[in-house]
Scaffold this active site. Structure first.
Site, mmCIF file in Angstrom:
data_model
loop_
_atom_site.group_PDB
_atom_site.id
_atom_site.type_symbol
_atom_site.label_atom_id
_atom_site.label_comp_id
_atom_site.label_asym_id
_atom_site.label_seq_id
_atom_site.Cartn_x
_atom_site.Cartn_y
_atom_site.Cartn_z
ATOM 1 N N ARG A 1 95.489 -6.865 28.256
ATOM 2 C CA ARG A 1 94.211 -7.287 27.691
ATOM 3 C C ARG A 1 93.464 -6.077 27.158
ATOM 4 O O ARG A 1 92.553 -5.550 27.807
ATOM 5 C CB ARG A 1 93.385 -8.019 28.752
ATOM 6 C CG ARG A 1 94.033 -9.294 29.269
ATOM 7 C CD ARG A 1 93.211 -9.918 30.374
ATOM 8 N NE ARG A 1 93.820 -11.143 30.885
ATOM 9 C CZ ARG A 1 93.331 -11.871 31.885
ATOM 10 N NH1 ARG A 1 92.213 -11.468 32.489
ATOM 11 N NH2 ARG A 1 93.945 -12.962 32.279
ATOM 12 N N ASP B 1 90.909 -3.685 25.208
ATOM 13 C CA ASP B 1 89.474 -3.803 24.969
ATOM 14 C C ASP B 1 89.144 -3.773 23.479
ATOM 15 O O ASP B 1 89.991 -3.468 22.637
ATOM 16 C CB ASP B 1 88.729 -2.654 25.656
ATOM 17 C CG ASP B 1 88.709 -2.789 27.162
ATOM 18 O OD1 ASP B 1 88.842 -3.923 27.660
ATOM 19 O OD2 ASP B 1 88.563 -1.759 27.847
ATOM 20 N N ARG C 1 91.377 5.314 29.601
ATOM 21 C CA ARG C 1 90.247 5.946 28.925
ATOM 22 C C ARG C 1 89.445 6.822 29.881
ATOM 23 O O ARG C 1 88.915 7.869 29.478
ATOM 24 C CB ARG C 1 89.355 4.884 28.284
ATOM 25 C CG ARG C 1 89.998 4.187 27.083
ATOM 26 C CD ARG C 1 89.193 2.980 26.644
ATOM 27 N NE ARG C 1 87.820 3.330 26.327
ATOM 28 C CZ ARG C 1 86.841 2.441 26.237
ATOM 29 N NH1 ARG C 1 87.076 1.151 26.462
ATOM 30 N NH2 ARG C 1 85.617 2.830 25.933
#
Length: 250
Positions: free
Chosen positions: A50, A52, A200
């Protein structure tokens, strides 16, 4: 019902992420609309990751069940035609028949991400929204050395979003490599699964090491703190790419 595996590439810039969301355009919704235009079926596509908003993919994988036994090439070409007509920045690289037990998410044995930093004084023109522009010089070797403190099985609470829905912060990071080619610094991360914002968060921390503000010991201390507040920062989504998903027998 025949099950199809879709290998997908997309530019995440105009999307609210992979997952369908009310009031926002997503990659999942774009493909589901293309399927509806192709064969009239309303389906729920399941993806391996999934991603972002703003995150890209060169190797996303999804599966879908269709009522009719179409040829795989027909599925690929038809979906690409409808995606193109709709102006979507999504391409079906490969469509293939899959066994009924194949699940793009739960059958995955490994996920591989690439994060790209363009490290130069001049801002980005051609690569805007495709990489993180960092004008301050980065020491990629120091970043790689510090990254090794994160490899292995750890509690990654420091490096996951406060909104992460995973049941446990424990993950096994198989690889976290940093290398430079000219002005481009690449960070490659591999694991069976990742926490929300984990890559990230790790990149944002390693960037601080590259700038000389943190040391490898600081990264290790942040990991051991098991506290989101100890994370050095969150890298922007533009530089992140889902590049591959591993399955048994592939």
């Amino acid at each position: 019902m025949p099950r199809y595996r879709l290998d997908i590439e997309y530019d995440g810039t105009p999307y609210a992420g992979w997952q369908r969301q009310a009031g926002h355009h997503s990659v999942q919704a774009a493909i589901e609309q293309a399927i509806k235009s192709f064969c009239g079926e309303e389906v729920s596509l399941r993806g391996a990751g999934r991603t972002d908003a703003g995150v890209h993919a060169t190797g996303q994988v999804a599966h879908v069940d269709l009522a009719r036994d179409w040829s795989a090439d027909k599925v690929r070409d038809a979906l690409n035609a409808y995606l193109t007509m709709a102006g979507e920045r999504v391409a079906i690289l490969v469509a293939s028949r899959a066994v009924e037990s194949f699940d793009a998410r739960f059958s995955a044995r490994g996920r591989h991400y690439l994060y790209r930093i363009v490290n130069r004084r001049a801002p980005l023109a051609l690569e805007k929204n495709k990489a993180w522009w960092v004008p301050k010089p980065l020491d990629a070797e120091a970043m790689h050395e510090a990254a090794q403190a994160l490899v292995g099985r750890h509690d990654f609470t420091t490096f996951r979003s406060s909104h992460c829905q995973a049941n446990s912060p424990l993950r096994t990071l198989d690889r976290l490599d940093v290398g430079r080619s000219g002005e481009v610094v690449e960070i490659r991360a591999s694991a069976r699964s990742f926490l929300h914002n984990q890559v990230r968060s790790m990149v944002g921390t390693l960037k601080r090491v590259g700038e000389g503000a943190w040391t490898a010991a600081d990264v290790k201390a942040a990991l051991e703190a098991r506290d989101r507040a100890a994370c050095a920062g969150l890298a922007p989504p533009q530089g992140l790419y889902l590049v591959a998903v591993d399955y048994a027998g592939t």
